[in-house]
Design an enzyme around this catalytic site. Structure first.
Site, PDB file in Angstrom:
ATOM      1  N   LYS A 267       0.831  -1.212   0.000  1.00 31.96           N
ATOM      2  CA  LYS A 267       0.000   0.000   0.000  1.00 31.96           C
ATOM      3  C   LYS A 267       0.863   1.259   0.000  1.00 31.96           C
ATOM      4  O   LYS A 267       0.580   2.218  -0.730  1.00 31.96           O
ATOM      5  CB  LYS A 267      -0.951  -0.034   1.201  1.00 31.96           C
TER       6      LYS A 267
ATOM      7  N   GLY B 252     -13.257  -4.225   4.430  1.00 33.95           N
ATOM      8  CA  GLY B 252     -14.651  -4.608   4.697  1.00 33.95           C
ATOM      9  C   GLY B 252     -15.483  -4.515   3.430  1.00 33.95           C
ATOM     10  O   GLY B 252     -15.147  -3.789   2.489  1.00 33.95           O
TER      11      GLY B 252
HETATM   12  P1  NAP Z   1     -12.473 -13.054  -1.566  1.00 31.86           P
HETATM   13  O1  NAP Z   1     -13.541 -12.825  -0.563  1.00 31.86           O
HETATM   14  O2  NAP Z   1     -11.560 -14.201  -1.371  1.00 31.86           O
HETATM   15  O3  NAP Z   1     -13.176 -13.159  -2.989  1.00 31.86           O
HETATM   16  C1  NAP Z   1     -12.503 -13.567  -4.140  1.00 31.86           C
HETATM   17  C2  NAP Z   1     -13.528 -13.876  -5.228  1.00 31.86           C
HETATM   18  O4  NAP Z   1     -12.827 -14.171  -6.408  1.00 31.86           O
HETATM   19  C3  NAP Z   1     -14.413 -15.089  -4.923  1.00 31.86           C
HETATM   20  O5  NAP Z   1     -15.723 -14.851  -5.369  1.00 31.86           O
HETATM   21  C4  NAP Z   1     -13.773 -16.227  -5.727  1.00 31.86           C
HETATM   22  O6  NAP Z   1     -14.689 -17.176  -6.196  1.00 31.86           O
HETATM   23  C5  NAP Z   1     -13.221 -15.456  -6.916  1.00 31.86           C
HETATM   24  N1  NAP Z   1     -12.016 -16.071  -7.468  1.00 31.86           N
HETATM   25  C6  NAP Z   1     -10.790 -16.118  -6.932  1.00 31.86           C
HETATM   26  N2  NAP Z   1      -9.930 -16.711  -7.763  1.00 31.86           N
HETATM   27  C7  NAP Z   1     -10.630 -17.054  -8.859  1.00 31.86           C
HETATM   28  C8  NAP Z   1     -10.300 -17.712 -10.071  1.00 31.86           C
HETATM   29  N3  NAP Z   1      -9.065 -18.136 -10.335  1.00 31.86           N
HETATM   30  N4  NAP Z   1     -11.286 -17.872 -10.991  1.00 31.86           N
HETATM   31  C9  NAP Z   1     -12.543 -17.453 -10.740  1.00 31.86           C
HETATM   32  N5  NAP Z   1     -12.907 -16.830  -9.604  1.00 31.86           N
HETATM   33  C10 NAP Z   1     -11.962 -16.651  -8.666  1.00 31.86           C
HETATM   34  O7  NAP Z   1     -11.533 -11.760  -1.702  1.00 31.86           O
HETATM   35  P2  NAP Z   1     -11.884 -10.257  -1.262  1.00 31.86           P
HETATM   36  O8  NAP Z   1     -11.664 -10.108   0.202  1.00 31.86           O
HETATM   37  O9  NAP Z   1     -13.179  -9.854  -1.848  1.00 31.86           O
HETATM   38  O10 NAP Z   1     -10.667  -9.453  -1.954  1.00 31.86           O
HETATM   39  C11 NAP Z   1     -10.646  -9.199  -3.342  1.00 31.86           C
HETATM   40  C12 NAP Z   1      -9.579  -8.168  -3.657  1.00 31.86           C
HETATM   41  O11 NAP Z   1      -9.882  -6.948  -2.986  1.00 31.86           O
HETATM   42  C13 NAP Z   1      -8.161  -8.527  -3.203  1.00 31.86           C
HETATM   43  O12 NAP Z   1      -7.241  -8.025  -4.130  1.00 31.86           O
HETATM   44  C14 NAP Z   1      -8.012  -7.789  -1.871  1.00 31.86           C
HETATM   45  O13 NAP Z   1      -6.672  -7.502  -1.549  1.00 31.86           O
HETATM   46  C15 NAP Z   1      -8.772  -6.530  -2.194  1.00 31.86           C
HETATM   47  N6  NAP Z   1      -9.284  -5.841  -1.023  1.00 31.86           N
HETATM   48  C16 NAP Z   1     -10.046  -6.507  -0.127  1.00 31.86           C
HETATM   49  C17 NAP Z   1     -10.564  -5.846   0.965  1.00 31.86           C
HETATM   50  C18 NAP Z   1     -11.435  -6.546   1.967  1.00 31.86           C
HETATM   51  O14 NAP Z   1     -11.896  -5.898   2.895  1.00 31.86           O
HETATM   52  N7  NAP Z   1     -11.708  -7.839   1.811  1.00 31.86           N
HETATM   53  C19 NAP Z   1     -10.278  -4.483   1.140  1.00 31.86           C
HETATM   54  C20 NAP Z   1      -9.497  -3.795   0.189  1.00 31.86           C
HETATM   55  C21 NAP Z   1      -9.004  -4.497  -0.894  1.00 31.86           C
HETATM   56  P3  NAP Z   1     -15.500 -18.147  -5.193  1.00 31.86           P
HETATM   57  O15 NAP Z   1     -16.410 -17.231  -4.426  1.00 31.86           O
HETATM   58  O16 NAP Z   1     -16.252 -19.091  -6.047  1.00 31.86           O
HETATM   59  O17 NAP Z   1     -14.478 -18.799  -4.329  1.00 31.86           O
HETATM   60  N1  HSE Z   2      -5.765  -7.382   5.064  1.00 31.24           N
HETATM   61  C1  HSE Z   2      -6.034  -5.982   4.965  1.00 31.24           C
HETATM   62  C2  HSE Z   2      -6.031  -5.341   6.342  1.00 31.24           C
HETATM   63  C3  HSE Z   2      -7.411  -5.712   4.369  1.00 31.24           C
HETATM   64  O1  HSE Z   2      -6.038  -6.033   7.365  1.00 31.24           O
HETATM   65  O2  HSE Z   2      -6.014  -4.109   6.386  1.00 31.24           O
HETATM   66  C4  HSE Z   2      -7.451  -5.358   2.939  1.00 31.24           C
HETATM   67  O3  HSE Z   2      -6.562  -4.350   2.544  1.00 31.24           O
END
Ligand code: NAP
Ligand code: HSE
Length: 428
Positions: A204, A301
């Site tokens: 980041k 989130g």
């Molecule tokens: P997640 O909950 O693990 O969701 C990933 C999604 O992508 C799932 O729906 C999964 O499918 C799908 N997926 C993963 N690999 C795939 C593949 N090879 N082919 C097809 N579908 C695939 O992840 P997330 O937390 O939403 O995070 C997503 C991105 O946002 C990441 O880059 C993360 O760093 C970023 N991010 C996340 C947050 C947060 O709060 N979570 C905050 C800021 C940024 P299935 O559902 O079928 O498994």
């Molecule tokens: N894993 C990260 C955190 C969330 O704990 O801040 C997504 O950027």
């Protein structure tokens, strides 16, 4: 004139489902702001049978081509996470002249140059507000609102999991207990390595530094130390000295060179960052005109992150309507060197265990004096079963000289333990 913005979602997990939910829940309002309604035409997932946490579920697919090659899809939202296949899918989308919105800090911190070049070559936009600070607006404020400043420093708390763990450790919980609780609460991943090692924060701050200083910084350029070796004692002694311990990501320009690092640091209790607790994030930007401004809020989130993605989608819709490319393109106009490792001057806090014998503190002070590291405070805290626990705080010292003094201490027979040094930011 386009009558709607057709979106292909790559991923329907935490963030993807939040985006689908927000587009459906705030659809009318988003359409007014964007000048056209938004429709999620399809979402790529791995497992079609998995229940989806979204009211109106978009059509699902496991075939990426059905999104990347669909001529009706205007914009691809990449929220899969990880390096591959996300990188290949984004490049394919850009080459198919689709705009891309991504939340993937890993990709930007490793492959930013290639991604921005592909967006430019194909005349499309690449937006990434959600990649740093989740729902906190920071990318566009840096690129637009603060663009009249020369940025001197960007620093803050950009990882919620580690901030939650440190907040729990302030209450006396061990690192292991606090991490287990963060996992139970769903903040830390089953494999929390990227969070606790400082890698997530390094990615980041690499993105923020590239924008702030107009020069490419990748995750490998960031010196980092995580929080794995901290003890509640470090936090308790820091508190006695008037500080809180935070995992700080810092980027600054010193004499035309960049110093970019992530490390646990003591922050004075009166500094606004000290009151950022739990999973919240906050980023301070110091500009030569604006002074210091702080951006604070939910760094992760489902809906906070979707909020940032939807803001980017509205920008894309605007650009399409006006027939222009966004101003979010690459701003790495310069090549800047990195400040020589070892020469950055930092104040340090160090906890030691020493044999409780006459003359030992004098020997320790001499070791620092030998390396020209000036001590601001030396406090004997308590007797342990083996010896005396001592806390040192230095005046600003070059990293290499501080490391030289610590190496000398290690060789003393009276040194029983040397714990992880912490940086000290500002005066308590
Ligand atoms: P997640 O909950 O693990 O969701 C990933 C999604 O992508 C799932 O729906 C999964 O499918 C799908 N997926 C993963 N690999 C795939 C593949 N090879 N082919 C097809 N579908 C695939 O992840 P997330 O937390 O939403 O995070 C997503 C991105 O946002 C990441 O880059 C993360 O760093 C970023 N991010 C996340 C947050 C947060 O709060 N979570 C905050 C800021 C940024 P299935 O559902 O079928 O498994
Ligand atoms: N894993 C990260 C955190 C969330 O704990 O801040 C997504 O950027």
């Amino acid at each position: 004139m386009k009558d709607r913005l057709a979106i292909g979602l790559l991923g329907l997990g935490t963030v993807g489902s939040g985006v689908a939910e927000l587009i459906s829940r705030n659809g009318k309002h988003i359409a007014e702001r964007a000048g056209m309604p938004m429709v999620v035409k399809k979402a790529l997932v791995r497992d079609l049978a998995r229940p989806r946490n979204v009211g109106e579920c978009p059509p699902l697919t496991t075939d990426p081509e059905s999104i990347l090659a669909d001529p009706e899809i205007d914009v691809v939202v990449e929220v899969l996470g990880g390096e591959e296949p996300a990188l290949s899918y984004i490049l394919a989308a850009l080459r198919a002249q689709k705009h891309v919105v991504t939340a993937n800090k890993e990709l930007l911190a490793k492959h930013g140059k290639e991604l921005f070049a592909a967006a430019k070559e194909n005349g499309v936009d690449l937006y990434f507000e959600a990649s740093v600070g989740g729902g906190i607006p920071i990318i566009r404020p840096l690129k637009d609102c603060l663009a009249g400043n020369t940025i001197e420093k960007v620093y803050g708390i950009v990882n919620g999991t580690t901030n939650y763990i440190l907040t729990r450790m302030e209450n006396g919980h061990s690192y292991e207990e606090a991490l287990a609780e963060a996992q139970r609460q769903g903040y830390a991943e089953a494999d929390p390595y990227a969070d606790v090692s400082g890698l997530d924060a390094a990615r980041k701050i690499a993105i923020l530094a590239s924008i702030a200083f107009g020069a490419r910084v990748t995750e490998d350029d960031v010196a980092r130390t995580g929080i794995e070796r901290l003890s509640p004692l470090d936090l308790a002694y820091a508190h006695e000295l008037g500080y809180k311990v935070k995992l700080l990501a810092v980027a600054q320009e010193l004499d035309g060179a960049l110093d970019v690092r992530v490390q646990p640091a003591l922050v004075p209790e009166h500094h606004p960052l000290a009151s950022v607790s739990g999973v919240l994030n906050a980023i301070v930007v110091r500009g030569n005109a604006v002074g210091e401004v702080m951006f604070h809020g939910h760094g992760a989130g489902r809906l906070p992150t979707a909020s940032a993605v939807c803001g980017d989608l509205i920008e894309v819709a605007h650009n399409i309507r006006q027939g222009v490319r966004g101003r979010n393109g690459c701003t790495c106009f310069h090549h800047k060197p990195f400040y020589p490792a070892g020469q950055v001057k930092i104040r340090y806090f160090l906890r030691l265990e020493l044999a409780d014998e006459p003359g030992v503190l004098a020997k320790v002070a001499a070791a620092f004096g030998q390396e020209k590291v000036s001590l601001a405070a030396v406090i004997q805290k308590r007797l342990t079963e083996h010896g005396a626990e001592v806390v040192l705080v230095t005046h600003p010292a070059a990293t290499r000289q501080f490391a030289g003094a610590v190496a000398a201490l290690k060789a003393f027979p009276e040194t029983l333990a040397i714990h992880q040094p912490l940086a000290v930011e500002g005066e308590a």
